[in-house]
Design an enzyme around this catalytic site. Structure first.
Site, PDB file in Angstrom:
ATOM      1  N   ARG A  30       3.947  -3.254  -4.175  1.00 16.51           N
ATOM      2  CA  ARG A  30       4.835  -3.624  -5.263  1.00 16.51           C
ATOM      3  C   ARG A  30       5.448  -2.431  -5.984  1.00 16.51           C
ATOM      4  NH1 ARG A  30       1.690  -7.349  -4.218  1.00 16.51           N
ATOM      5  NH2 ARG A  30       0.297  -5.610  -3.959  1.00 16.51           N
ATOM      6  N   THR A  31       4.608  -1.486  -6.393  1.00 18.16           N
ATOM      7  CA  THR A  31       5.105  -0.404  -7.247  1.00 18.16           C
ATOM      8  C   THR A  31       6.118   0.433  -6.480  1.00 18.16           C
ATOM      9  OG1 THR A  31       2.921  -0.381  -8.239  1.00 18.16           O
ATOM     10  CG2 THR A  31       4.359   1.462  -8.760  1.00 18.16           C
ATOM     11  N   LYS A  84      -2.198  19.961   3.784  1.00 24.91           N
ATOM     12  CA  LYS A  84      -2.412  21.375   4.175  1.00 24.91           C
ATOM     13  C   LYS A  84      -2.970  22.195   3.022  1.00 24.91           C
ATOM     14  CE  LYS A  84       1.931  21.092   6.678  1.00 24.91           C
ATOM     15  NZ  LYS A  84       3.294  21.612   6.541  1.00 24.91           N
ATOM     16  N   ARG A  89       2.248   8.232  -7.220  1.00 22.54           N
ATOM     17  CA  ARG A  89       0.909   7.610  -7.240  1.00 22.54           C
ATOM     18  C   ARG A  89      -0.032   8.562  -6.527  1.00 22.54           C
ATOM     19  NH1 ARG A  89      -0.551   1.469  -5.927  1.00 22.54           N
ATOM     20  NH2 ARG A  89       0.492   1.341  -7.948  1.00 22.54           N
ATOM     21  N   HIS A 105      -1.413   3.314 -15.465  1.00 20.97           N
ATOM     22  CA  HIS A 105      -0.308   2.777 -14.661  1.00 20.97           C
ATOM     23  C   HIS A 105       0.705   2.218 -15.669  1.00 20.97           C
ATOM     24  CE1 HIS A 105       1.908   1.050 -11.462  1.00 20.97           C
ATOM     25  NE2 HIS A 105       0.994   0.309 -10.884  1.00 20.97           N
TER      26      HIS A 105
HETATM   27  N1   CP Z   1       0.334  -3.793  -9.046  1.00 19.16           N
HETATM   28  C1   CP Z   1       0.373  -2.739  -8.197  1.00 19.16           C
HETATM   29  O1   CP Z   1       0.279  -1.583  -8.623  1.00 19.16           O
HETATM   30  O2   CP Z   1       0.538  -3.073  -6.888  1.00 19.16           O
HETATM   31  P1   CP Z   1       0.640  -2.054  -5.675  1.00 19.16           P
HETATM   32  O3   CP Z   1      -0.687  -1.350  -5.560  1.00 19.16           O
HETATM   33  O4   CP Z   1       0.990  -2.874  -4.479  1.00 19.16           O
HETATM   34  O5   CP Z   1       1.727  -1.059  -6.011  1.00 19.16           O
END
Ligand code: CP
Length: 305
Positions: free
Chosen positions: A57-58, A86, A107, A135
């Site tokens: 999603r993100t 590396k 991420r 997040h």
């Molecule tokens: N909600 C969320 O962060 O989903 P993903 O891990 O799929 O990005």
């Protein structure tokens, strides 16, 4: 409309004015998505989407958000396909990628990686999840969803259910809800996965009313129940994960006569049965859609004109 920050690593940095401005802009993005004509406000701008931990999603909503606004996207996936494998540092990666892109979303599995990134990042940076840390864009889209589903934020009774220890989304959302008034919280988790002390201390400092319980039934009498998955990837002991993974499972029959809105950041791995999906209470796919609107709003405000 201008924000009080250049980089977004945590919901703790958001003021109420920032939050209201971002929410308002997210509502405006509904018009952009519905308009068949390509919006070109970010034409010539590039988003770097660096995902060193799995995401559906993100990542896809960040990328779609940039494309919907007329910009372009470059990506890096997984440690093994990047120079982090590396031994390149996060700081060097930021210095590099900042030469190619106008904004970076990252991420990374390490808590604190976002704070390291912004010490050197030459362009606006968004934390798309740093291990069990934060997040922030998820919390903003959760807030948008609560407001759309319940018509307000102030005065609601919100349950957070599941892995409150490792679930970064509940940490970010709790801090963000600290900007609102007269909320009540019911924190439902096994004792091993309670909300971290630093978050409950924040709640106490802010005068946020909360109770902690292991009783799942308590969540279903709230206005909103925010379900979470047990975060398998954060456990060092596999048997501990197996013991806890389905301690709370929501089924449709438990929602009979209940007015509770069910949220989940997704992915779910068994904690919400699919028979819940058809009920009006189930807002989690609408929540995922709101992620696109919210990320369009955040990117535009951070990098737009
Ligand atoms: N909600 C969320 O962060 O989903 P993903 O891990 O799929 O990005």
């Amino acid at each position: 409309m201008s924000l009080s920050f250049r980089h977004l690593t945590s919901t703790r940095q958001l003021s109420r004015a920032d939050t209201d401005a971002i929410l308002k802009h997210a509502y405006e993005m509904e018009g952009v998505v519905k308009n068949p004509k390509q919006d070109e406000r970010l034409k010539g701008k590039v988003l770097a989407a660096l995902f060193y931990e799995p995401s559906t999603r993100t990542r896809l909503s960040f990328e779609t958000a940039m494309l919907r606004l007329g910009g372009s996207v470059i990506t890096a996936d997984g440690f093994q396909f990047s120079s982090l494998y590396k031994g390149e540092t996060i700081e060097d990666t930021m210095m590099m990628v900042g030469q190619y892109a106008d904004i970076i979303a990252m991420r990374h599995p390490e808590q604190g990686s976002a704070d390291r990134a912004i010490t050197v990042c030459p362009v606006p940076f968004i934390n798309a999840g740093d291990g069990p840390g934060q997040h922030p864009t998820q919390a903003l889209l959760d807030l948008l969803t609560i407001q759309k589903e319940r018509g307000k934020i102030d005065g609601l009774h919100i349950a957070m259910v599941g892995d409150l220890r490792f679930g970064r989304t509940v940490h970010s959302l709790t801090y963000l809800l600290g900007l609102f008034n007269n909320l009540r919280f019911t924190l439902v988790s096994p004792k091993e996965l309670k909300m971290p002390e630093k978050v409950t201390s924040f709640m106490k400092e802010k005068g946020m009313q909360f109770e902690e319980t292991t009783d799942f039934a308590a969540a279903l009498d709230c206005d909103v129940a925010y379900m979470t998955r047990i975060q398998q990837e954060r456990f060092t002991d596999r048997s501990e994960y197996e013991r806890l993974k389905l301690v709370y499972v929501l089924r449709a029959d438990q929602l009979k006569g209940k007015n509770v809105t069910i949220l989940h950041p997704l992915p779910r791995v068994g904690e919400i049965e699919t028979d819940v999906d058809a009920l009006p209470n189930a807002a989690y796919f609408r929540q995922a859609k709101n992620g696109l609107l919210m990320r369009m709003a955040v990117i535009d405000l951070m990098v737009g004109g």
